[in-house]
Design a protein around this motif. Sequence first.
Motif, PDB file in Angstrom:
ATOM      1  N   THR A 131       0.817  -1.133  -0.063  1.00 16.11           N
ATOM      2  CA  THR A 131       0.116   0.219   0.166  1.00 16.11           C
ATOM      3  C   THR A 131       0.876   1.417   0.172  1.00 16.11           C
ATOM      4  O   THR A 131       1.945   1.126   0.597  1.00 16.11           O
ATOM      5  CB  THR A 131      -0.996  -0.016   1.242  1.00 16.11           C
ATOM      6  OG1 THR A 131      -1.722  -1.018   1.116  1.00 16.11           O
ATOM      7  CG2 THR A 131      -1.842   1.333   1.266  1.00 16.11           C
TER       8      THR A 131
ATOM      9  N   SER B 222      -5.223  -2.202   3.083  1.00 17.21           N
ATOM     10  CA  SER B 222      -4.919  -1.958   1.584  1.00 17.21           C
ATOM     11  C   SER B 222      -5.176  -0.559   1.107  1.00 17.21           C
ATOM     12  O   SER B 222      -5.729   0.385   1.577  1.00 17.21           O
ATOM     13  CB  SER B 222      -5.909  -2.914   0.698  1.00 17.21           C
ATOM     14  OG  SER B 222      -7.337  -2.372   0.819  1.00 17.21           O
TER      15      SER B 222
ATOM     16  N   GLU C  94      -9.667 -10.677   3.803  1.00 18.05           N
ATOM     17  CA  GLU C  94     -10.397  -9.606   3.836  1.00 18.05           C
ATOM     18  C   GLU C  94     -11.384  -9.548   4.864  1.00 18.05           C
ATOM     19  O   GLU C  94     -12.348 -10.218   4.590  1.00 18.05           O
ATOM     20  CB  GLU C  94     -10.503  -8.808   2.427  1.00 18.05           C
ATOM     21  CG  GLU C  94     -11.159  -7.386   2.346  1.00 18.05           C
ATOM     22  CD  GLU C  94     -11.462  -6.986   1.228  1.00 18.05           C
ATOM     23  OE1 GLU C  94     -11.859  -5.812   1.127  1.00 18.05           O
ATOM     24  OE2 GLU C  94     -11.137  -7.684   0.106  1.00 18.05           O
TER      25      GLU C  94
END
Length: 283
Positions: free
Chosen positions: A155, A241, A266
Amino acid sequence: MNRMNDYRQSYDDIPIPPELDRRLRETIAQAGREQRRNKRMKSWLFSIVALFVIWISSLNVSPQFAQAMANVPGFQSLVSALTIHEIVVEQEMYEAHIETPTIANVTNPELEQVLNAKYIAESEALYESFEQKLVEMDDAGGGHLAIDSKVEVITDTDILFVLSRSYSEIQGSSSYEIEYDNVDKQLGVVLTLPSLFINDEYIDRINEYIVHYLEDEQAVSINPEKKPLPLIDADQPFFISNKKTLHISFDKYEITAGAYGPITIEIPTSLIDDLLVSHRYIE
């Protein structure tokens, strides 16, 4: 939890007093409120942050310098450059590829020094382990060994920089481990999983979701010995993210059979939204 954690005990064993942990949450919450109002962060915020960094990552931020940088239009990124250094050993029965990141920090020299020292220590430990295994192989009459460590930027936004370091080993069987550094560029702190939440309720909530996701939705069985205990704890590897979602990571064999390899899940923001300190990182 895993090999790379063991290599970094001198960094990870620093205790975080409850009072500082509470103030870190307050700092993140304040930053989130300021972000939503699109105002510059107040000078006292950086003074508080300096206290947390000492405990969280053995870092020391200069409040005056951080405040000065915050007042510069287009606040510069924490990381201006990322260089990857590689050690390569290739022989018929063994090989090693070890990547070591070096970050160039334009706003906090202390942060640069500590993170880079940590990365060097990891790589040195991996190489020493590789050499020791070669000696053991020779004593046992030979064999095959391959180790591989890789660095990847996960990220990179105006606020957040996430760097992953993964490690895999093949020697009869195979293993895979991964760690992340989630760094707030503007506050100059390395985030911990607990610092994102107002209390510890997130552990049970995320744990229940992971069990449901793996077993009910993916038909993946969790190792029976893991079920009586929470699958995650305060030291669980995680990353945020570019889409501002939380991801929980498990090494190979950690919670499932090795055939499934490493697992990253996630977490729906709706599941944890009411537990977040702020929406600065996760939305």
